[in-house]
Design a protein around this motif. Structure first.
Motif, PDB file in Angstrom:
ATOM      1  N   HIS A  57      16.719 -22.467   6.891  1.00  0.00           N
ATOM      2  CA  HIS A  57      17.187 -23.445   7.973  1.00  0.00           C
ATOM      3  C   HIS A  57      16.535 -24.343   7.266  1.00  0.00           C
ATOM      4  N   LYS A  58      15.253 -24.275   6.665  1.00  0.00           N
ATOM      5  CA  LYS A  58      14.813 -25.837   6.074  1.00  0.00           C
ATOM      6  C   LYS A  58      13.774 -26.612   7.093  1.00  0.00           C
ATOM      7  N   ALA A  59      13.174 -24.995   7.369  1.00  0.00           N
ATOM      8  CA  ALA A  59      12.492 -25.592   8.459  1.00  0.00           C
ATOM      9  C   ALA A  59      10.940 -24.855   8.205  1.00  0.00           C
ATOM     10  N   VAL A  60       9.730 -25.129   8.499  1.00  0.00           N
ATOM     11  CA  VAL A  60       8.670 -24.691   8.590  1.00  0.00           C
ATOM     12  C   VAL A  60       8.014 -24.423   9.746  1.00  0.00           C
ATOM     13  N   VAL A  61       6.371 -23.757  10.605  1.00  0.00           N
ATOM     14  CA  VAL A  61       6.032 -23.476  11.207  1.00  0.00           C
ATOM     15  C   VAL A  61       4.558 -22.848  10.864  1.00  0.00           C
ATOM     16  N   PHE A  62       4.213 -24.334  11.665  1.00  0.00           N
ATOM     17  CA  PHE A  62       2.468 -24.232  11.970  1.00  0.00           C
ATOM     18  C   PHE A  62       2.393 -23.868  12.654  1.00  0.00           C
ATOM     19  N   VAL A  63       0.752 -22.869  13.063  1.00  0.00           N
ATOM     20  CA  VAL A  63       0.388 -22.498  14.095  1.00  0.00           C
ATOM     21  C   VAL A  63      -1.200 -22.731  14.146  1.00  0.00           C
ATOM     22  N   HIS A  64      -1.347 -24.331  14.713  1.00  0.00           N
ATOM     23  CA  HIS A  64      -2.769 -24.837  15.068  1.00  0.00           C
ATOM     24  C   HIS A  64      -3.875 -24.261  15.886  1.00  0.00           C
ATOM     25  N   GLY A  65      -4.962 -23.830  15.117  1.00  0.00           N
ATOM     26  CA  GLY A  65      -5.826 -23.921  16.282  1.00  0.00           C
ATOM     27  C   GLY A  65      -6.194 -24.873  17.123  1.00  0.00           C
ATOM     28  N   CYS A  66      -6.386 -25.071  18.938  1.00  0.00           N
ATOM     29  CA  CYS A  66      -6.888 -25.941  18.989  1.00  0.00           C
ATOM     30  C   CYS A  66      -8.050 -26.487  18.314  1.00  0.00           C
ATOM     31  N   PHE A  67      -8.957 -26.404  18.423  1.00  0.00           N
ATOM     32  CA  PHE A  67     -10.458 -26.412  17.644  1.00  0.00           C
ATOM     33  C   PHE A  67     -10.231 -27.131  16.333  1.00  0.00           C
ATOM     34  N   TRP A  68      -9.878 -26.341  15.534  1.00  0.00           N
ATOM     35  CA  TRP A  68      -9.591 -27.020  14.034  1.00  0.00           C
ATOM     36  C   TRP A  68      -8.409 -28.129  13.967  1.00  0.00           C
ATOM     37  N   HIS A  69      -8.413 -28.545  14.845  1.00  0.00           N
ATOM     38  CA  HIS A  69      -7.140 -29.446  14.941  1.00  0.00           C
ATOM     39  C   HIS A  69      -7.327 -30.858  15.811  1.00  0.00           C
ATOM     40  N   GLY A  70      -8.264 -30.441  16.191  1.00  0.00           N
ATOM     41  CA  GLY A  70      -8.406 -31.235  17.440  1.00  0.00           C
ATOM     42  C   GLY A  70      -7.055 -31.710  18.324  1.00  0.00           C
ATOM     43  N   HIS A  71      -7.049 -30.658  19.119  1.00  0.00           N
ATOM     44  CA  HIS A  71      -5.590 -30.962  20.405  1.00  0.00           C
ATOM     45  C   HIS A  71      -5.868 -31.510  21.721  1.00  0.00           C
ATOM     46  N   ASP A  72      -5.873 -31.766  22.259  1.00  0.00           N
ATOM     47  CA  ASP A  72      -6.073 -32.297  23.392  1.00  0.00           C
ATOM     48  C   ASP A  72      -6.391 -31.845  24.577  1.00  0.00           C
ATOM     49  N   CYS A  73      -6.184 -30.630  24.425  1.00  0.00           N
ATOM     50  CA  CYS A  73      -6.336 -29.608  25.904  1.00  0.00           C
ATOM     51  C   CYS A  73      -7.499 -28.749  26.194  1.00  0.00           C
ATOM     52  N   HIS A  74      -7.520 -27.911  27.227  1.00  0.00           N
ATOM     53  CA  HIS A  74      -8.665 -27.620  27.424  1.00  0.00           C
ATOM     54  C   HIS A  74      -9.709 -26.478  26.091  1.00  0.00           C
ATOM     55  N   LEU A  75      -8.906 -26.007  25.310  1.00  0.00           N
ATOM     56  CA  LEU A  75      -9.301 -25.778  24.265  1.00  0.00           C
ATOM     57  C   LEU A  75      -9.959 -25.692  23.309  1.00  0.00           C
ATOM     58  N   PHE A  76     -10.244 -27.458  23.505  1.00  0.00           N
ATOM     59  CA  PHE A  76     -11.355 -27.984  22.387  1.00  0.00           C
ATOM     60  C   PHE A  76     -12.036 -28.373  22.798  1.00  0.00           C
ATOM     61  N   LYS A  77     -13.217 -28.501  22.354  1.00  0.00           N
ATOM     62  CA  LYS A  77     -14.985 -29.049  23.168  1.00  0.00           C
ATOM     63  C   LYS A  77     -14.879 -29.450  21.743  1.00  0.00           C
ATOM     64  N   MET A  78     -15.319 -30.899  21.716  1.00  0.00           N
ATOM     65  CA  MET A  78     -16.448 -30.798  20.446  1.00  0.00           C
ATOM     66  C   MET A  78     -17.887 -30.374  20.687  1.00  0.00           C
ATOM     67  N   PRO A  79     -19.150 -29.013  19.551  1.00  0.00           N
ATOM     68  CA  PRO A  79     -20.040 -29.571  19.943  1.00  0.00           C
ATOM     69  C   PRO A  79     -20.986 -30.273  20.323  1.00  0.00           C
TER      70      PRO A  79
END
Length: 150
Positions: A57-79
């Motif tokens: 299908h010429k497709a790739v999927v990344f499964v990103h952790g919200c912390f490690w990839h700096g996502h703007d959601c409730h699971l990310f909090k800067m230490p």
């Protein structure tokens, strides 16, 4: 002496962080496999070593952790401690993600990103619907999809 112990403990803790075969990634793999999709894992020859590769299908999927990839959601909090270190580290991760995505697009790959908050946490949508949306995207010709919490 305490400083040496703290550094050794931090090093051991960081070494325990998985880069592949994380729980969210395994969840996505099981669900997509059950939906009839077949894929390769962690293709080292592709930029960013995507978690799932669908050559047909010429497709790739990344499964990103919200912390490690700096996502703007409730699971990310800067230490609170070592903020400069963490800001630099997470910033490099985001820059590497963007660079890999740009190279993949140039090579004609379609890119899907599943954020950790799409799979867990208080804002997660229905898992079955999320995986069905991802499977539908893989089989489509749409250039990208991003799945995240509500």
């Amino acid at each position: 002496m305490a400083d040496v112990h703290d550094v050794a403990t931090r090093s051991r803790n960081m070494a325990a962080i998985r880069g592949a075969n994380t729980k969210p990634e395994l969840q996505v793999r099981r669900a997509l496999h059950a939906l009839g999709l077949r894929f390769r894992l962690h293709a080292k020859e592709l930029p960013g070593k995507p978690d799932l590769v669908f050559p047909r299908h010429k497709a790739v999927v990344f499964v990103h952790g919200c912390f490690w990839h700096g996502h703007d959601c409730h699971l990310f909090k800067m230490p609170a401690t070592r903020q400069e270190f963490w800001a630099d580290k997470i910033g490099r991760n985001v820059a590497n993600d963007n660079k890999a995505a740009a190279f993949l697009r140039v090579d004609g790959w379609r890119i899907g990103v599943v954020w950790e908050c799409a799979l867990k946490g208080r804002t997660k949508p229905d898992f079955g619907e999320t995986m069905q949306a991802l499977a539908t995207w893989v089989r489509s010709t749409e250039p990208s999809i991003t799945l995240r919490g509500k």
